[in-house]
Design a protein around this motif. Structure first.
Motif, PDB file in Angstrom:
ATOM      1  N   UNK A  33     -54.682   4.511  -6.581  1.00 18.54           N
ATOM      2  CA  UNK A  33     -53.504   4.875  -5.795  1.00 18.54           C
ATOM      3  C   UNK A  33     -52.723   3.626  -5.423  1.00 18.54           C
ATOM      4  N   UNK A  34     -51.402   3.728  -5.492  1.00 14.51           N
ATOM      5  CA  UNK A  34     -50.537   2.589  -5.199  1.00 14.51           C
ATOM      6  C   UNK A  34     -49.330   3.050  -4.396  1.00 14.51           C
ATOM      7  N   UNK A  35     -48.653   2.084  -3.806  1.00 12.21           N
ATOM      8  CA  UNK A  35     -47.384   2.334  -3.133  1.00 12.21           C
ATOM      9  C   UNK A  35     -47.471   3.323  -1.986  1.00 12.21           C
ATOM     10  N   UNK A  36     -46.464   4.183  -1.909  1.00 15.68           N
ATOM     11  CA  UNK A  36     -46.375   5.156  -0.805  1.00 15.68           C
ATOM     12  C   UNK A  36     -47.544   6.134  -0.817  1.00 15.68           C
ATOM     13  N   UNK A  37     -47.970   6.521  -2.017  1.00 18.10           N
ATOM     14  CA  UNK A  37     -49.100   7.445  -2.118  1.00 18.10           C
ATOM     15  C   UNK A  37     -50.346   6.802  -1.504  1.00 18.10           C
ATOM     16  N   UNK A  38     -50.597   5.529  -1.821  1.00 19.94           N
ATOM     17  CA  UNK A  38     -51.744   4.824  -1.260  1.00 19.94           C
ATOM     18  C   UNK A  38     -51.619   4.726   0.258  1.00 19.94           C
ATOM     19  N   UNK A  39     -50.423   4.381   0.745  1.00 17.19           N
ATOM     20  CA  UNK A  39     -50.198   4.228   2.189  1.00 17.19           C
ATOM     21  C   UNK A  39     -50.514   5.524   2.932  1.00 17.19           C
ATOM     22  N   UNK A  40     -50.078   6.645   2.384  1.00 14.22           N
ATOM     23  CA  UNK A  40     -50.334   7.938   3.034  1.00 14.22           C
ATOM     24  C   UNK A  40     -51.831   8.262   3.043  1.00 14.22           C
ATOM     25  N   UNK A  41     -52.497   8.015   1.925  1.00  9.05           N
ATOM     26  CA  UNK A  41     -53.937   8.292   1.848  1.00  9.05           C
ATOM     27  C   UNK A  41     -54.709   7.321   2.735  1.00  9.05           C
ATOM     28  N   UNK A  42     -54.258   6.070   2.842  1.00  7.49           N
ATOM     29  CA  UNK A  42     -54.924   5.086   3.699  1.00  7.49           C
ATOM     30  C   UNK A  42     -54.917   5.554   5.151  1.00  7.49           C
ATOM     31  N   UNK A  43     -53.800   6.112   5.609  1.00  4.05           N
ATOM     32  CA  UNK A  43     -53.737   6.647   6.984  1.00  4.05           C
ATOM     33  C   UNK A  43     -54.773   7.750   7.175  1.00  4.05           C
ATOM     34  N   UNK A  44     -54.894   8.617   6.191  1.00  7.98           N
ATOM     35  CA  UNK A  44     -55.880   9.693   6.259  1.00  7.98           C
ATOM     36  C   UNK A  44     -57.296   9.118   6.258  1.00  7.98           C
ATOM     37  N   UNK A  45     -57.515   8.094   5.445  1.00  3.99           N
ATOM     38  CA  UNK A  45     -58.837   7.460   5.373  1.00  3.99           C
ATOM     39  C   UNK A  45     -59.221   6.835   6.717  1.00  3.99           C
ATOM     40  N   UNK A  46     -58.263   6.218   7.391  1.00  2.00           N
ATOM     41  CA  UNK A  46     -58.544   5.606   8.702  1.00  2.00           C
ATOM     42  C   UNK A  46     -58.880   6.657   9.749  1.00  2.00           C
ATOM     43  N   UNK A  47     -58.224   7.805   9.682  1.00  2.00           N
ATOM     44  CA  UNK A  47     -58.547   8.891  10.609  1.00  2.00           C
ATOM     45  C   UNK A  47     -59.927   9.467  10.281  1.00  2.00           C
ATOM     46  N   UNK A  48     -60.262   9.507   9.013  1.00  2.00           N
ATOM     47  CA  UNK A  48     -61.529  10.045   8.535  1.00  2.00           C
ATOM     48  C   UNK A  48     -62.700   9.142   8.915  1.00  2.00           C
ATOM     49  N   UNK A  49     -62.534   7.828   8.733  1.00  2.00           N
ATOM     50  CA  UNK A  49     -63.599   6.856   9.023  1.00  2.00           C
ATOM     51  C   UNK A  49     -62.953   5.572   9.550  1.00  2.00           C
ATOM     52  N   UNK A  50     -62.760   5.454  10.874  1.00  2.00           N
ATOM     53  CA  UNK A  50     -62.070   4.305  11.464  1.00  2.00           C
ATOM     54  C   UNK A  50     -62.602   2.918  11.088  1.00  2.00           C
ATOM     55  N   UNK A  51     -63.906   2.749  10.779  1.00  3.97           N
ATOM     56  CA  UNK A  51     -64.366   1.407  10.382  1.00  3.97           C
ATOM     57  C   UNK A  51     -63.648   0.823   9.166  1.00  3.97           C
ATOM     58  N   UNK A  52     -62.976   1.655   8.354  1.00  2.00           N
ATOM     59  CA  UNK A  52     -62.228   1.105   7.224  1.00  2.00           C
ATOM     60  C   UNK A  52     -61.195   0.079   7.695  1.00  2.00           C
ATOM     61  N   UNK A  53     -60.640   0.267   8.889  1.00  5.53           N
ATOM     62  CA  UNK A  53     -59.660  -0.696   9.428  1.00  5.53           C
ATOM     63  C   UNK A  53     -60.322  -2.051   9.652  1.00  5.53           C
ATOM     64  N   UNK A  54     -61.547  -2.046  10.163  1.00  4.91           N
ATOM     65  CA  UNK A  54     -62.294  -3.294  10.379  1.00  4.91           C
ATOM     66  C   UNK A  54     -62.594  -3.962   9.043  1.00  4.91           C
ATOM     67  N   UNK A  55     -62.994  -3.148   8.067  1.00  5.85           N
ATOM     68  CA  UNK A  55     -63.289  -3.701   6.738  1.00  5.85           C
ATOM     69  C   UNK A  55     -62.044  -4.376   6.162  1.00  5.85           C
ATOM     70  N   UNK A  56     -60.892  -3.714   6.272  1.00  3.24           N
ATOM     71  CA  UNK A  56     -59.661  -4.279   5.713  1.00  3.24           C
ATOM     72  C   UNK A  56     -59.274  -5.562   6.437  1.00  3.24           C
ATOM     73  N   UNK A  57     -59.487  -5.611   7.754  1.00  2.00           N
ATOM     74  CA  UNK A  57     -59.121  -6.794   8.534  1.00  2.00           C
ATOM     75  C   UNK A  57     -59.954  -8.015   8.139  1.00  2.00           C
ATOM     76  N   UNK A  58     -61.154  -7.801   7.617  1.00  2.00           N
ATOM     77  CA  UNK A  58     -62.042  -8.903   7.240  1.00  2.00           C
ATOM     78  C   UNK A  58     -61.684  -9.558   5.916  1.00  2.00           C
ATOM     79  N   UNK A  59     -60.935  -8.862   5.075  1.00  2.00           N
ATOM     80  CA  UNK A  59     -60.702  -9.361   3.720  1.00  2.00           C
ATOM     81  C   UNK A  59     -59.211  -9.524   3.443  1.00  2.00           C
ATOM     82  N   UNK A  60     -58.885 -10.430   2.535  1.00  2.00           N
ATOM     83  CA  UNK A  60     -57.488 -10.650   2.163  1.00  2.00           C
ATOM     84  C   UNK A  60     -57.033  -9.670   1.080  1.00  2.00           C
TER      85      UNK A  60
END
Length: 156
Positions: free
Chosen positions: A117-144
């Motif tokens: 998934x890329x672009x806007x589609x990825x962004x929309x799914x990423x929001x859903x993923x964060x609501x589904x499992x909030x630790x994904x935000x921490x994982x993303x913050x740790x990596x470039x």
């Protein structure tokens, strides 16, 4: 309450160091012993066993993964978080090289095709993923790197 505790623990760096070496081994063992009916980590999050083709080796690779089943019942989202560790997980490289794969879902083997998934589609799914499992935000913050998201869809 238990889910929040697990989310808190799974956001720690210690978990990121230990979990990748322990959870997949336990998942594969329990999955095999129960003939595909139980995935240990799926007691917290829905999960699949992804069988992909090795990007370089061409050999089948079985990887237990958390997933987000989509409402259509024909597709799932896979998050290449790698527990917030450096580098994309190997299974993401495999799907990029060989998008046709198979998942074991609730004891059934299902042929699927993966799409990054890329672009806007990825962004929309990423929001859903964060609501589904909030630790994904921490994982993303740790990596470039941008954590890869794949939609896998049943093949006809």
């Amino acid at each position: 309450m238990v889910v929040r505790a697990v989310q808190k623990v799974s956001s720690t760096r210690g978990f990121a160091k230990v979990a990748p070496h322990v959870i997949p081994v336990l998942d594969r063992a329990v999955h095999r012993l129960t003939r595909g009916k139980v995935l240990l980590s799926a007691q917290m999050l829905p999960g699949v066993i992804l069988t992909s083709t090795g990007a370089r080796s061409g050999l089948p690779r079985r990887t237990p993964l958390a997933c987000m089943p989509e409402e259509d019942g024909r597709s799932w989202i896979l998050v290449g978080s790698n527990f917030g560790r450096f580098g994309h997980p190997a299974w993401t490289h495999n799907l990029l090289a060989h998008p046709d794969a198979e998942v074991s879902w609730k004891g059934r083997d299902i042929p699927v095709t993966a799409r990054l998934l890329e672009g806007e589609e990825r962004a929309a799914v990423w929001k859903t993923a964060l609501a589904f499992w909030p630790p994904y935000a921490t994982y993303q913050a740790r990596v470039e790197r941008e954590i890869r998201l794949f939609r896998i869809v049943r093949r006809r």
